[in-house]
Each structure stands twice: as structure tokens, then as C-alpha cells.
Design a protein around this motif. Structure first.
Motif, mmCIF file in Angstrom:
data_model
loop_
_atom_site.group_PDB
_atom_site.id
_atom_site.type_symbol
_atom_site.label_atom_id
_atom_site.label_comp_id
_atom_site.label_asym_id
_atom_site.label_seq_id
_atom_site.Cartn_x
_atom_site.Cartn_y
_atom_site.Cartn_z
ATOM 1 N N ASN A 1 0.842 -1.206 0.000
ATOM 2 C CA ASN A 1 0.000 0.000 0.000
ATOM 3 C C ASN A 1 0.874 1.253 0.000
ATOM 4 O O ASN A 1 1.801 1.356 0.809
ATOM 5 N N PRO A 2 0.590 2.213 -0.873
ATOM 6 C CA PRO A 2 1.403 3.450 -0.887
ATOM 7 C C PRO A 2 1.407 4.159 0.466
ATOM 8 O O PRO A 2 0.355 4.400 1.051
ATOM 9 N N PHE A 3 2.599 4.440 0.942
ATOM 10 C CA PHE A 3 2.735 5.184 2.195
ATOM 11 C C PHE A 3 3.840 6.220 2.051
ATOM 12 O O PHE A 3 4.673 6.144 1.144
ATOM 13 N N VAL A 4 3.831 7.175 2.959
ATOM 14 C CA VAL A 4 4.820 8.256 2.970
ATOM 15 C C VAL A 4 5.649 8.133 4.241
ATOM 16 O O VAL A 4 5.101 7.982 5.340
ATOM 17 N N PHE A 5 6.967 8.177 4.095
ATOM 18 C CA PHE A 5 7.850 8.134 5.258
ATOM 19 C C PHE A 5 7.880 9.486 5.965
ATOM 20 O O PHE A 5 7.888 10.539 5.320
ATOM 21 N N VAL A 6 7.914 9.447 7.283
ATOM 22 C CA VAL A 6 8.310 10.610 8.073
ATOM 23 C C VAL A 6 9.724 10.303 8.545
ATOM 24 O O VAL A 6 9.960 9.310 9.247
ATOM 25 N N GLY A 7 10.691 11.118 8.113
ATOM 26 C CA GLY A 7 12.084 10.801 8.421
ATOM 27 C C GLY A 7 12.929 12.025 8.693
ATOM 28 O O GLY A 7 12.514 13.160 8.456
ATOM 29 N N LYS A 8 14.131 11.786 9.172
ATOM 30 C CA LYS A 8 15.019 12.888 9.566
ATOM 31 C C LYS A 8 15.531 13.644 8.344
ATOM 32 O O LYS A 8 15.823 13.047 7.297
ATOM 33 N N LYS A 9 15.660 14.936 8.494
ATOM 34 C CA LYS A 9 16.021 15.809 7.365
ATOM 35 C C LYS A 9 17.458 15.573 6.883
ATOM 36 O O LYS A 9 17.784 15.879 5.743
ATOM 37 N N GLU A 10 18.316 14.986 7.741
ATOM 38 C CA GLU A 10 19.722 14.781 7.371
ATOM 39 C C GLU A 10 19.878 13.894 6.131
ATOM 40 O O GLU A 10 20.823 14.047 5.368
ATOM 41 N N CYS B 1 9.043 12.594 0.910
ATOM 42 C CA CYS B 1 8.866 12.225 2.316
ATOM 43 C C CYS B 1 8.553 13.470 3.145
ATOM 44 O O CYS B 1 8.681 14.594 2.670
ATOM 45 N N ILE B 2 8.134 13.240 4.364
ATOM 46 C CA ILE B 2 7.879 14.338 5.301
ATOM 47 C C ILE B 2 9.106 14.440 6.197
ATOM 48 O O ILE B 2 9.383 13.534 6.990
ATOM 49 N N LEU B 3 9.852 15.521 6.039
ATOM 50 C CA LEU B 3 11.110 15.679 6.764
ATOM 51 C C LEU B 3 10.896 16.358 8.107
ATOM 52 O O LEU B 3 10.088 17.280 8.230
ATOM 53 N N VAL B 4 11.642 15.873 9.099
ATOM 54 C CA VAL B 4 11.514 16.452 10.440
ATOM 55 C C VAL B 4 12.891 16.784 10.992
ATOM 56 O O VAL B 4 13.836 16.007 10.852
ATOM 57 N N ASP B 5 12.983 17.963 11.597
ATOM 58 C CA ASP B 5 14.151 18.350 12.382
ATOM 59 C C ASP B 5 13.754 18.128 13.836
ATOM 60 O O ASP B 5 12.988 18.900 14.411
ATOM 61 N N ARG B 6 14.247 17.045 14.411
ATOM 62 C CA ARG B 6 13.772 16.648 15.743
ATOM 63 C C ARG B 6 14.195 17.617 16.839
ATOM 64 O O ARG B 6 13.674 17.563 17.942
#
Length: 249
Positions: free
Chosen positions: A98-107, A122-127
Motif C-alpha cells: 500500500n502506498p505510504f509516505v515516510f516521516v524521516g530525519k532531514k539529514e 517524504c515528510i522531513l523532520v528536524d527533531r
């Protein structure tokens, strides 16, 4: 003998990055077109799955996937898994259709070629930034509303190698409760052994995956976040220990 091992490990790491880059280079025009519209993401996802299979096969990894329940088509899910390796992304793509989108670190967006598509899909996050974490929540909501699923590694990063499973952050569980979508716990058993972040380590072999029965969020409210977080973590931790016992037995 150790010197030979270090050379082989170094070549193995270089080979991994060659495998990451090759499909992107050859498929670059098609990949570029596939990210022009958000509505075309499912097509990009199919290409990403091919890329992931190419890498895993090329590295000599043999995937053994056990599914207690199969995600329904055209329904959103919250996929969560333990995080130990650079190969986790590829194994998740191979394990879930199933198509999904990763939430992952911006590095990761800094990696040549891979980063170009990573930061656009992807959805990038700066933790370290509260503002970034809030923006992630809003972007993930928009993707869920469009019918896609989300994949989050809830440990919030790759823990130290001696830690079997770190504590889980609440973000994935809050999102799932807000949207009343099922949480899908997934245990990745062998990625740390096969291709950890320790440079001089790893090698070909099996990669076991267990997709557990889904955790329903129907009727749950935000104050139930911690309880379902702990339940999901308990499932994955218990399975990791079972996998390890079988490996040592």
C-alpha cells in the motif's frame, strides 16, 4: 585475516551506495515526472518499491516476511517499526504494497541523488525543532486525508547498538488516534546484524519481518496515546526477543 575482513566490509558498503544510485540514475526522467504532482505519488511508490528490491537483492539479503494481517487497499494505516539500519527504508518498501509516505530525519536529504527525491516525497523532520515537529503533524494529516498511509520509526532515530528497542515517541500514535486509522506494528529482526550503522560490520543473509495484527484506534481519544504506544512497543519488543531466542537456539 582481520585486514581482509575490513577490506571486504569497505567494499560491501561502497557496493550498497552504488546499488542505491544506479536505479535512480537510469530511471531519473521517469522518477522526475512521477513527483510533479502529489496525485501521482502511487506511481512513484511503485518505482520506489522496485528500487528497494533491487538494492536488497543486490546486497544478498533474503527477505522472509510473515503477515498476521494484510493492509486493506485504499485505506490509510499508520505503519510503525523498530529502526536499526540504513536498510530499514528498503525493507519497509518491500514489505508493504500500500502506498505510504515516510516521516524521516532531514539529514538524509543531504545524500546525493537519493536526497533529491527523498526531500520531495517524504515528510522531513528536524527533531531538535518544535516548529518542525508541528509542521510534520500538519503535513502528515494532509497526506492521510488524501488516502495515503504514513510510516514512522517511533524511536525517533536509530538507538545505540546495545539498545534492543528505544522508547517510542507519541507522534505516530496521536496522528493515528486523530484520524481513527489502524496502527500496524512491524518488527524488523535482522537489519542490525546485516547492515548496521557500524561501518565495519554486516553481510548477506536473511532479513526477517513480522507484520503484526493491527491495533484499532476506533473510539480512542488523545489521553489513550500513552497506553497504545506502550502496547505497540511491547508487541515489537516481545517479537524481537523471540527472534533473538530462535537465532541463539
Amino acid at each position: 585475516m582481520k585486514f581482509v575482513k575490513y577490506i571486504l566490509w569497505t567494499l560491501y558498503r561502497i557496493w550498497f551506495y552504488i546499488l542505491v544510485a544506479l536505479p535512480i540514475i537510469f530511471l531519473f526522467p521517469i522518477l522526475l515526472v512521477s513527483i510533479l504532482k502529489e496525485s501521482w505519488y502511487p506511481f512513484f511508490f511503485k518505482l520506489a518499491r522496485f528500487w528497494a528490491k533491487f538494492i536488497l537483492v543486490g546486497m544478498g539479503f533474503i527477505c522472509k516476511i510473515e503477515r498476521e494481517q494484510i493492509p486493506e487497499e485504499n485505506k490509510s494505516h499508520m505503519f510503525i517499526a523498530n529502526h536499526t539500519s540504513m536498510a530499514d527504508i528498503m525493507l519497509m518498501l518491500v514489505s508493504i504494497e500500500n502506498p505510504f509516505v515516510f516521516v524521516g530525519k532531514k539529514e538524509l536529504a543531504k545524500i546525493p541523488l537519493f536526497g533529491f527525491f527523498y526531500k520531495r516525497t517524504c515528510i522531513l523532520v528536524d527533531r531538535s525543532s518544535e516548529k518542525s515537529r508541528k509542521a510534520v503533524f500538519l503535513r502528515a494529516q494532509r497526506r492521510l486525508q488524501s488516502g495515503l498511509s504514513i510510516c514512522i520509526f517511533p524511536e525517533g532515530g536509530v538507538p545505540e547498538e546495545h539498545i534492543e528497542l528505544d522508547e517510542f515517541k507519541d507522534g505516530a500514535f496521536r496522528l493515528a488516534i486523530n484520524h481513527q486509522i489502524p496502527i500496524v506494528p512491524i518488527t524488523l529482526a535482522d537489519n542490525k546484524k546485516r547492515f548496521s550503522y557500524t561501518f565495519f560490520s554486516g553481510g548477506p543473509g536473511k532479513m526477517r519481518v513480522k507484520i503484526h495484527r493491527f491495533l484499532s484506534t476506533k473510539g480512542l481519544i488523545i489521553k489513550n496515546t500513552r497506553a497504545i504506544n506502550e502496547k505497540a512497543r511491547g508487541i515489537i519488543l516481545g517479537q524481537l526477543q523471540e527472534f533473538n531466542n530462535h537465532s541463539n537456539g
